[in-house]
Design a protein around this motif. Sequence first.
Motif, PDB file in Angstrom:
ATOM      1  N   GLU A 168     -12.418 -10.977  -4.632  1.00  0.00           N
ATOM      2  CA  GLU A 168     -13.096 -10.916  -5.921  1.00  0.00           C
ATOM      3  C   GLU A 168     -13.435 -12.303  -6.465  1.00  0.00           C
ATOM      4  OE1 GLU A 168     -11.086  -6.764  -7.614  1.00  0.00           O
ATOM      5  OE2 GLU A 168     -10.447  -8.709  -8.435  1.00  0.00           O
ATOM      6  N   TRP A 169     -13.228 -13.329  -5.647  1.00  0.00           N
ATOM      7  CA  TRP A 169     -13.514 -14.677  -6.116  1.00  0.00           C
ATOM      8  C   TRP A 169     -14.121 -15.496  -4.986  1.00  0.00           C
ATOM      9  CZ3 TRP A 169     -10.529 -18.839  -4.066  1.00  0.00           C
ATOM     10  CH2 TRP A 169      -9.416 -18.456  -3.306  1.00  0.00           C
ATOM     11  N   VAL A 170     -14.780 -16.586  -5.387  1.00  0.00           N
ATOM     12  CA  VAL A 170     -15.474 -17.453  -4.438  1.00  0.00           C
ATOM     13  C   VAL A 170     -14.711 -18.767  -4.331  1.00  0.00           C
ATOM     14  CG1 VAL A 170     -17.632 -18.655  -3.915  1.00  0.00           C
ATOM     15  CG2 VAL A 170     -17.686 -16.416  -5.053  1.00  0.00           C
ATOM     16  N   TYR A 201     -26.539 -20.066 -18.792  1.00  0.00           N
ATOM     17  CA  TYR A 201     -25.256 -20.665 -19.134  1.00  0.00           C
ATOM     18  C   TYR A 201     -24.133 -20.163 -18.235  1.00  0.00           C
ATOM     19  CZ  TYR A 201     -27.248 -22.585 -23.444  1.00  0.00           C
ATOM     20  OH  TYR A 201     -27.998 -23.297 -24.353  1.00  0.00           O
ATOM     21  N   GLU A 202     -24.288 -18.989 -17.676  1.00  0.00           N
ATOM     22  CA  GLU A 202     -23.256 -18.372 -16.857  1.00  0.00           C
ATOM     23  C   GLU A 202     -23.623 -18.422 -15.377  1.00  0.00           C
ATOM     24  OE1 GLU A 202     -25.932 -14.817 -17.982  1.00  0.00           O
ATOM     25  OE2 GLU A 202     -25.513 -16.883 -18.638  1.00  0.00           O
ATOM     26  N   HIS A 203     -22.659 -18.138 -14.513  1.00  0.00           N
ATOM     27  CA  HIS A 203     -22.922 -17.993 -13.089  1.00  0.00           C
ATOM     28  C   HIS A 203     -23.665 -16.679 -12.836  1.00  0.00           C
ATOM     29  CE1 HIS A 203     -20.614 -21.275 -11.222  1.00  0.00           C
ATOM     30  NE2 HIS A 203     -19.760 -21.133 -12.215  1.00  0.00           N
ATOM     31  N   ALA A 204     -24.543 -16.694 -11.857  1.00  0.00           N
ATOM     32  CA  ALA A 204     -25.246 -15.464 -11.481  1.00  0.00           C
ATOM     33  C   ALA A 204     -24.316 -14.496 -10.764  1.00  0.00           C
ATOM     34  CB  ALA A 204     -26.440 -15.803 -10.587  1.00  0.00           C
ATOM     35  N   ASP A 205     -23.414 -15.012  -9.947  1.00  0.00           N
ATOM     36  CA  ASP A 205     -22.492 -14.184  -9.168  1.00  0.00           C
ATOM     37  C   ASP A 205     -21.331 -13.757 -10.063  1.00  0.00           C
ATOM     38  OD1 ASP A 205     -20.627 -13.102  -7.402  1.00  0.00           O
ATOM     39  OD2 ASP A 205     -21.038 -14.565  -5.817  1.00  0.00           O
ATOM     40  N   PRO A 206     -21.133 -12.453 -10.281  1.00  0.00           N
ATOM     41  CA  PRO A 206     -20.041 -12.011 -11.162  1.00  0.00           C
ATOM     42  C   PRO A 206     -18.662 -12.434 -10.675  1.00  0.00           C
ATOM     43  CG  PRO A 206     -21.009 -10.152  -9.981  1.00  0.00           C
ATOM     44  CD  PRO A 206     -21.912 -11.326  -9.762  1.00  0.00           C
ATOM     45  N   ARG A 207     -18.532 -12.750  -9.398  1.00  0.00           N
ATOM     46  CA  ARG A 207     -17.241 -13.236  -8.908  1.00  0.00           C
ATOM     47  C   ARG A 207     -16.906 -14.608  -9.492  1.00  0.00           C
ATOM     48  NH1 ARG A 207     -17.949 -13.265  -2.632  1.00  0.00           N
ATOM     49  NH2 ARG A 207     -19.949 -14.151  -3.346  1.00  0.00           N
ATOM     50  N   GLU A 208     -17.924 -15.287  -9.985  1.00  0.00           N
ATOM     51  CA  GLU A 208     -17.734 -16.570 -10.658  1.00  0.00           C
ATOM     52  C   GLU A 208     -18.061 -16.496 -12.145  1.00  0.00           C
ATOM     53  OE1 GLU A 208     -18.822 -20.204  -8.086  1.00  0.00           O
ATOM     54  OE2 GLU A 208     -20.359 -18.717  -7.614  1.00  0.00           O
ATOM     55  N   SER A 266      -7.391 -20.159 -17.111  1.00  0.00           N
ATOM     56  CA  SER A 266      -8.479 -19.310 -16.610  1.00  0.00           C
ATOM     57  C   SER A 266      -9.660 -20.138 -16.148  1.00  0.00           C
ATOM     58  CB  SER A 266      -8.934 -18.329 -17.703  1.00  0.00           C
ATOM     59  OG  SER A 266      -9.685 -18.994 -18.714  1.00  0.00           O
ATOM     60  N   MET A 267      -9.748 -21.375 -16.607  1.00  0.00           N
ATOM     61  CA  MET A 267     -10.826 -22.263 -16.200  1.00  0.00           C
ATOM     62  C   MET A 267     -10.482 -23.016 -14.920  1.00  0.00           C
ATOM     63  SD  MET A 267     -11.614 -23.859 -19.988  1.00  0.00           S
ATOM     64  CE  MET A 267     -12.964 -24.894 -19.447  1.00  0.00           C
ATOM     65  N   LEU A 268      -9.212 -23.302 -14.715  1.00  0.00           N
ATOM     66  CA  LEU A 268      -8.800 -24.172 -13.619  1.00  0.00           C
ATOM     67  C   LEU A 268      -8.816 -23.489 -12.256  1.00  0.00           C
ATOM     68  CD1 LEU A 268      -5.792 -26.053 -15.249  1.00  0.00           C
ATOM     69  CD2 LEU A 268      -8.145 -26.838 -15.009  1.00  0.00           C
ATOM     70  N   TYR A 269      -8.676 -22.146 -12.268  1.00  0.00           N
ATOM     71  CA  TYR A 269      -8.532 -21.440 -10.996  1.00  0.00           C
ATOM     72  C   TYR A 269      -9.636 -20.403 -10.820  1.00  0.00           C
ATOM     73  CZ  TYR A 269      -3.843 -23.457 -11.130  1.00  0.00           C
ATOM     74  OH  TYR A 269      -2.790 -24.323 -11.199  1.00  0.00           O
ATOM     75  N   ARG A 270     -10.285 -20.456  -9.679  1.00  0.00           N
ATOM     76  CA  ARG A 270     -11.348 -19.506  -9.368  1.00  0.00           C
ATOM     77  C   ARG A 270     -10.797 -18.101  -9.145  1.00  0.00           C
ATOM     78  NH1 ARG A 270     -16.311 -20.970  -7.211  1.00  0.00           N
ATOM     79  NH2 ARG A 270     -16.959 -23.079  -7.775  1.00  0.00           N
ATOM     80  N   ASP A 271      -9.552 -17.990  -8.758  1.00  0.00           N
ATOM     81  CA  ASP A 271      -8.963 -16.675  -8.494  1.00  0.00           C
ATOM     82  C   ASP A 271      -8.138 -16.186  -9.671  1.00  0.00           C
ATOM     83  OD1 ASP A 271      -6.882 -18.476  -8.297  1.00  0.00           O
ATOM     84  OD2 ASP A 271      -5.973 -17.531  -6.533  1.00  0.00           O
ATOM     85  N   TYR A 272      -8.309 -16.801 -10.843  1.00  0.00           N
ATOM     86  CA  TYR A 272      -7.529 -16.404 -12.011  1.00  0.00           C
ATOM     87  C   TYR A 272      -7.725 -14.924 -12.297  1.00  0.00           C
ATOM     88  CZ  TYR A 272      -5.641 -16.334 -16.756  1.00  0.00           C
ATOM     89  OH  TYR A 272      -4.908 -16.045 -17.882  1.00  0.00           O
ATOM     90  N   SER A 273      -6.633 -14.163 -12.264  1.00  0.00           N
ATOM     91  CA  SER A 273      -6.643 -12.728 -12.559  1.00  0.00           C
ATOM     92  C   SER A 273      -7.604 -11.960 -11.654  1.00  0.00           C
ATOM     93  CB  SER A 273      -6.998 -12.494 -14.033  1.00  0.00           C
ATOM     94  OG  SER A 273      -6.657 -11.192 -14.436  1.00  0.00           O
ATOM     95  N   ARG A 274      -7.772 -12.421 -10.413  1.00  0.00           N
ATOM     96  CA  ARG A 274      -8.660 -11.750  -9.464  1.00  0.00           C
ATOM     97  C   ARG A 274      -7.903 -11.451  -8.169  1.00  0.00           C
ATOM     98  NH1 ARG A 274     -14.185 -12.249 -10.862  1.00  0.00           N
ATOM     99  NH2 ARG A 274     -14.548 -13.753 -12.547  1.00  0.00           N
ATOM    100  N   LYS A 275      -8.266 -10.350  -7.565  1.00  0.00           N
ATOM    101  CA  LYS A 275      -7.697  -9.972  -6.281  1.00  0.00           C
ATOM    102  C   LYS A 275      -8.472 -10.653  -5.156  1.00  0.00           C
ATOM    103  CE  LYS A 275      -6.504  -5.415  -8.133  1.00  0.00           C
ATOM    104  NZ  LYS A 275      -6.791  -3.955  -8.056  1.00  0.00           N
ATOM    105  N   GLU A 276      -7.901 -10.580  -3.962  1.00  0.00           N
ATOM    106  CA  GLU A 276      -8.571 -11.148  -2.804  1.00  0.00           C
ATOM    107  C   GLU A 276      -9.935 -10.487  -2.618  1.00  0.00           C
ATOM    108  OE1 GLU A 276      -7.720 -12.010   1.954  1.00  0.00           O
ATOM    109  OE2 GLU A 276      -6.167 -11.130   0.677  1.00  0.00           O
TER     110      GLU A 276
END
Length: 733
Positions: free
Chosen positions: A428-430, A364-371, A416-426
């Motif tokens: 830390e997101w894909v 159900y979840e992404h394998a990559d923790p960045r996602e 938090s769903m709309l943005y891949r970089d939500y609450s993430r630093k450079e």
Amino acid sequence: MSVTKNTPDFPPLDALHSLAAAQHGDPFSVLGLHKHGNVPCLTVFRPDAAKVTVLSEDRELDLTEHPEVSGVFTGTVPDAPYRLRATSAAGHSWEFEDPYNFGPVIGEMDEYLLGEGTHQRIWKVLGAHPTTHEGVNGVHFAVWAPNAKRVSVVGSFNQWDGRTYPMRLRGATGVWEIFIPSLVEGDVYKYEILSNDGTVQPLKADPVGFGSQHPPENASVVRDIGGYGWHDDDWMSERSGHNDRTAPISVYEVHLGSWRRITAEGNRPLSYKEAAEQLVQYVADMGFTHIELMPISEFPFDGSWGYQPVGLFAPTIRHGPPHEFRDLIDAAHAAGLGVLIDWVPGHFPTDAHGLGKFDGTPLYEHADPREGFHQDWNTLIYNFGRTEVANFLISNALYWLEEYHVDGLRVDAVASMLYRDYSRKEGEWVPNVHGGRENLEAISMLQRANTITYGAQPGIMTVAEESTSFPAVSRPVDTGGLGFGYKWNMGWMNDTLSYIKTDPIYRKYDHHKMTFGLHYAFSENFILPISHDEVVHGKGSMLGRMPGNDWERFANLRTYYSFMWGHPGKKLLFMGCEFGQPEEWNHNAQLNWAAAAQPEHAGIQRLVRDLNTLYREHPALHMADCDPAGFEWIEANDSDASVFAWLRKGSGDVDPVAVVCNFTPVERTAYQLGLPSTGKWKEILNSDAAIYGGGDRGNMGAVTATSAPHQGQPASAEVVIPPLSAVFLTPDR
């Protein structure tokens, strides 16, 4: 009766060893009745039995326990209907139907849609359903676990032994199913899943289970959700009018576990049935039009308030079983109230019995923790791009609307769903496929969810809690929008709360915070929210953030609520705020109802009731909430006096309403207010009235407008605006 014994050479020994070791992925090919050549051979696996007897027509046949595989009983039998009798080593006997003597339950069309990942009503097929199959009563279980090597249903009915009741895999669907005779509603179960690498996963609750145990226990419970006798046909046929942009919508947000408790019974929360009486009556009496319940889906941890759900298809058992939740909805509809529930499709907790690595893989979840990992909440993020996962969520939305007659869904944490970089630093997101930050898969899922739910259930509403300036959240999907009916106006809430907590002597410097919201007030279909988030985590209560002495604090709050109800946009107020609860909200205790009985707090409560009545009864205050034609500033720039004045307008011959607010403790005794017409204007509400706890200063019920133009209006009147107060005026016809 004759008794015979025999031992066939079928099935193969390696298959039996695999079965006994709970490793066999196709138990229906081994267990049950099979033809070996032309000879019907029966295989039964009961590790809890010392003897198994076949009961067939007029004879009994003792099966033979395999000499090399304990618990496996085999024999040649007549090709006829049969039952089984097992006898334990202690001599205890019980009869049962053989689950492996039954064919599949899931039909070809369901199988096709499940395999395609487009079955919009998966709850009709997956989960645990009490049913009659091939003339026998029992429960049909079905679960999606495409990467599992073996899946078993376990519970007290088989001593939680995963070796018994392994399920049948339905081809390429990834769905496993089994019909277990004699099981009934109330039976407790989980799934034991063997991953492809041979690892037994922690026992999993049913993702589409309709009931759960009382926390901290977390197994699923078989619930029959069919057969409820609804009494809300009239409401359902008319609800589109109650949810429309032109309707008065005033929402009372409730955490059911702490609204009111039964102190004489261990401080327990209300049941659904008790809420159907007490909560519904209270909300109706207060003049609200809708109840919004914080998440009802089952969740393991009380402190999450339901925002970390595990059982998306199960109303929490904390207040009663599913039909009793329906009693609450039915009662609300009978009282003319709509019901919204908070829906959480953005993330889920890491609890071992939940969805995380459900079949041994990040399903159900992404394998990559960045996602796939949410850093703020230590939760897992759904893989919205996986067709089956998106379909699981969309089907769940439809489930609440169809099975429980819920009138709308308030979607939590949309940003938090709309943005891949939500609450993430450079780093830390894909990025998405275009290199951008938008989560295209989540956007697509939300658009599909809104399109499907509105299409299937016309008249409902969906509401986005979206805290950014993402465009067109509440615009139709076919014009590029997300398709929500409404959006929470978080900007308005932040600005106005920042203003109101400021000492009145300094408010003139923050005057723009109260007017800025009108620059974008009609860019979306907005709801003005004072939600639970504003009275927790050290923010204090609404009353507690008001400046000044006691009288000024209550007057400030009355003025703020009047400003809110006069402002364009639908309304939402969290429980306890309606009587100015002095303390911050505590989910472990009921509201401070003793405070509500004190005169100052009762005055706030009466004001909110009267504001709701005014809002409903004067179309100018609601019918153009989402239309710029329904609003006109009279005075937006009087920062020195901290006065704001505006007109609310409807269409046709609807009378306008003038709203004027004074956010200083200085009385304005002859404030020249521009008005659109001459004549008598009734004072239909004054927040300084004594019945609200004010000083009873005002305009003796009315003012008279003359033809002296002022503030861009063709007429004007001298108006008394009491200190820290709001006055509502409308033409006296």
